[in-house]
Design a protein around this motif. Sequence first.
Motif, PDB file in Angstrom:
ATOM      1  N   ALA A   1       5.550 -26.023 -19.977  1.00 20.05           N
ATOM      2  CA  ALA A   1       6.615 -26.922 -20.435  1.00 20.05           C
ATOM      3  C   ALA A   1       7.858 -26.122 -20.839  1.00 20.05           C
ATOM      4  O   ALA A   1       8.993 -26.556 -20.595  1.00 20.05           O
ATOM      5  N   ILE A   2       7.652 -24.947 -21.430  1.00 22.10           N
ATOM      6  CA  ILE A   2       8.794 -24.095 -21.788  1.00 22.10           C
ATOM      7  C   ILE A   2       9.530 -23.671 -20.513  1.00 22.10           C
ATOM      8  O   ILE A   2      10.763 -23.710 -20.445  1.00 22.10           O
ATOM      9  N   ALA A   3       8.770 -23.311 -19.482  1.00 24.91           N
ATOM     10  CA  ALA A   3       9.408 -22.912 -18.212  1.00 24.91           C
ATOM     11  C   ALA A   3      10.201 -24.093 -17.639  1.00 24.91           C
ATOM     12  O   ALA A   3      11.334 -23.922 -17.154  1.00 24.91           O
ATOM     13  N   LEU A   4       9.640 -25.293 -17.724  1.00 24.96           N
ATOM     14  CA  LEU A   4      10.367 -26.467 -17.217  1.00 24.96           C
ATOM     15  C   LEU A   4      11.624 -26.726 -18.054  1.00 24.96           C
ATOM     16  O   LEU A   4      12.690 -27.044 -17.514  1.00 24.96           O
ATOM     17  N   ALA A   5      11.487 -26.585 -19.372  1.00 20.00           N
ATOM     18  CA  ALA A   5      12.642 -26.809 -20.253  1.00 20.00           C
ATOM     19  C   ALA A   5      13.746 -25.801 -19.943  1.00 20.00           C
ATOM     20  O   ALA A   5      14.927 -26.149 -19.878  1.00 20.00           O
ATOM     21  N   GLU A   6      13.353 -24.555 -19.712  1.00 23.94           N
ATOM     22  CA  GLU A   6      14.346 -23.514 -19.363  1.00 23.94           C
ATOM     23  C   GLU A   6      15.043 -23.868 -18.055  1.00 23.94           C
ATOM     24  O   GLU A   6      16.195 -23.511 -17.832  1.00 23.94           O
ATOM     25  N   GLY A   7      14.330 -24.577 -17.179  1.00 23.88           N
ATOM     26  CA  GLY A   7      14.917 -24.984 -15.899  1.00 23.88           C
ATOM     27  C   GLY A   7      15.674 -26.295 -15.982  1.00 23.88           C
ATOM     28  O   GLY A   7      16.061 -26.846 -14.946  1.00 23.88           O
TER      29      GLY A   7
END
Length: 263
Positions: A31-37
Amino acid sequence: MLGQDSLRSLAQSLGIEAVWKDETRSTNADAIALAEGGAPDLTVVAAGHQTAGRGRLGRSWEAPPGSSLLMSIVLRTDVRPERLPLVSLLVALHLVDACHDVLALSAALKWPNDVVVEDRKLAGVLPEAKVSGGAVDYVVVGLGLNLRQGPEDFPPEIRLGATSAALEGADVSDAAECDLVTHFLTELSAFEPGQPGWAEAVVESARHNCVTLGRDVRATTLDGGAVEGRARDLDPSGGLVLDTAEGARVVAFGEVQHVRPAG
Ligand code: BT5
């Protein structure tokens, strides 16, 4: 178990984005990776199994494949950084509500982030936020909810202190799990930190649902210190107010052991 199809239809009905993974390291990391994207508010990642599920402070979250609800949600909110502990409390309280309303469990909050049934841990919440330039960029809140474990499914060192919805006699069918997720996300989607009074409402709700209050506790703070006292109240920031031999102390972030029952 929740799966690709049930998560997709649930997300469509709520108008949110969701990603299903049969197996992943950690839905919070995803989810952090998605948020960063640039993923939008309320983007959900859920998994059937985590190989590196994480708890707070470098600890791990253990759950056999298919046993649990393992889910992380991206929140994009303009909440002030100092109010992040209240967001974490709010999420845990929504989970308490969903366990109560959908699974008919007598679930309660153990300060600051556990959902317990009679002192046994049913679920944990892991908030991870990115703050830049003094403002919250995003918060990812992860939750692990024990659904189908039997006693032998917990590692020996946590067996006595853990429980699952099945062990508590709840309906843990796929339909019940979908209802629980829908209930939880519907409540969460109503969160509007611009609304006056939301922080006071969270603290008030926590006061009613927190089994830590009234108990003698040993609190460990982030710097490794320990404070003992009776948990009297929650302060406006969600910190735990303890009556100690040296007077009142507020533990803003840390964790507590209940050292003896209430009363
Ligand atoms: C928590 O940490 O309680 C937060 C757990 C959040 C897990 C979710 S799963 C989906 C999302 N993706 C992730 O990678 N994480 C989140 P904490 O308060 O630090 O508690 C961790 C401690 O709880 C461990 O050290 C164990 O003692 C205990 N524990 C581990 N697994 C457990 C389980 N299944 N049930 C009860 N207790 C457990």
